[in-house]
Write an enzyme that holds these catalytic residues in place. Structure first.
Site, PDB file in Angstrom:
ATOM      1  N   SER A 111     -11.724  -7.990   6.308  1.00 57.06           N
ATOM      2  CA  SER A 111     -12.100  -9.153   5.489  1.00 57.06           C
ATOM      3  C   SER A 111     -11.321 -10.367   5.968  1.00 57.06           C
ATOM      4  O   SER A 111     -10.200 -10.238   6.480  1.00 57.06           O
ATOM      5  CB  SER A 111     -11.775  -8.883   4.014  1.00 57.06           C
ATOM      6  OG  SER A 111     -11.887 -10.059   3.245  1.00 57.06           O
TER       7      SER A 111
ATOM      8  N   TYR B 102      -5.903  -6.532  -2.626  1.00 59.12           N
ATOM      9  CA  TYR B 102      -7.080  -6.389  -1.771  1.00 59.12           C
ATOM     10  C   TYR B 102      -6.821  -6.983  -0.389  1.00 59.12           C
ATOM     11  O   TYR B 102      -7.071  -6.345   0.644  1.00 59.12           O
ATOM     12  CB  TYR B 102      -8.284  -7.075  -2.419  1.00 59.12           C
ATOM     13  CG  TYR B 102      -9.516  -7.075  -1.542  1.00 59.12           C
ATOM     14  CD1 TYR B 102     -10.295  -5.926  -1.413  1.00 59.12           C
ATOM     15  CD2 TYR B 102      -9.905  -8.218  -0.841  1.00 59.12           C
ATOM     16  CE1 TYR B 102     -11.420  -5.913  -0.600  1.00 59.12           C
ATOM     17  CE2 TYR B 102     -11.030  -8.213  -0.032  1.00 59.12           C
ATOM     18  CZ  TYR B 102     -11.785  -7.064   0.086  1.00 59.12           C
ATOM     19  OH  TYR B 102     -12.897  -7.057   0.888  1.00 59.12           O
TER      20      TYR B 102
END
Length: 251
Positions: A142, A156
């Protein structure tokens, strides 16, 4: 670019995993689909075969945090489909909360799936590919991995930094040895899926556009790529260089 005809995707019951499955099925690729929601995988399998009757689609229920299960399921699917050419390590969680706010369970669950789960998948996939000396291993990281993220995205982003570091280290090892196993580190930006449902940003890419860019990029087998290239190819490097007060406007 090598033609990969048999592709395994984890986290394939929804979101980007499901989207990639649909695109590759339309290209005539055989698929191995894994997720925790077996019923949804079975429904997806029926849809893909109805639209593309010439392909083979195998499905398995799988919790990637269970290392023994990952090894067993990957081995079963590899045997069933006659050898998997590409493993897409897409399974992931986006749960999270600010550290110390009483919601450690959400952060722990995200860390287990994104860190331990990715390592489990990489171990199982590499063992299979080492046995035949070729293949393509894709890590779905990501843009959140590029810089420490605040509040609910803190854990995250940290887990995705692990994913990218694992991918980059493995690529360096294999490349230096002249291996025919290719490793790709994919860093998606904001693509409209359930995991981004609470994100409000002008940088959001619509789902179909994002999946198209993802599949096209993976098929090109780069070492590392930010997806979609526009705007993230330009913004990504800035996230690591700009002062924090400026960089946080982009994430």
């Amino acid at each position: 670019m090598t033609d990969r005809n048999t592709i395994l995707i984890t986290g394939a019951s929804a979101g980007l995993g499901e989207g990639m499955a649909r695109r590759w099925a339309a290209q005539g690729k055989d698929l191995a689909l894994c997720a925790r929601r077996l019923e949804r995988l079975q429904e997806l399998r029926a849809e893909l075969l109805a639209a593309n009757p010439s392909i083979t689609v195998a499905v398995r229920e799988l919790d990637v945090a269970d290392g023994d299960a990952v090894e067993r399921v990957f081995g079963e699917l590899d045997a069933e489909l006659g050898g998997i050419d590409r493993f897409v390590l897409n399974a992931g969680l986006g749960k999270g909360a600010s550290i110390g706010t009483g919601k450690a369970h959400a952060n722990r669950e995200t860390a287990m799936v994104n860190v331990v789960g990715t390592l489990n998948q990489a171990e199982a996939a590499m063992e299979l590919m080492h046995s035949r000396g070729e293949g393509h291993l894709v890590f779905i990281s990501s843009v959140s991995s590029l810089r420490g993220m605040p509040k609910a995205q803190n854990t995250y982003g940290a887990t995705k930094a692990f994913v990218s570091s694992l991918a980059q280290g493995l690529h360096a090892e294999l490349d230096s040895s002249g291996s025919r196993i290719k490793v790709t580190d994919i860093l998606p930006g904001y693509i409209r899926t359930d995991i981004n449902r609470s994100v409000k940003t002008s940088l959001m890419t619509e789902f179909d556009e994002g999946v198209d860019a993802l599949v096209k990029t993976i098929d090109a087998e780069p070492t590392r790529a930010l997806v979609p290239a526009k705007p993230w190819k330009a913004i990504g490097p800035l996230l690591t260089l700009l002062p924090e007060k400026v960089s946080r406007r982009f994430v």
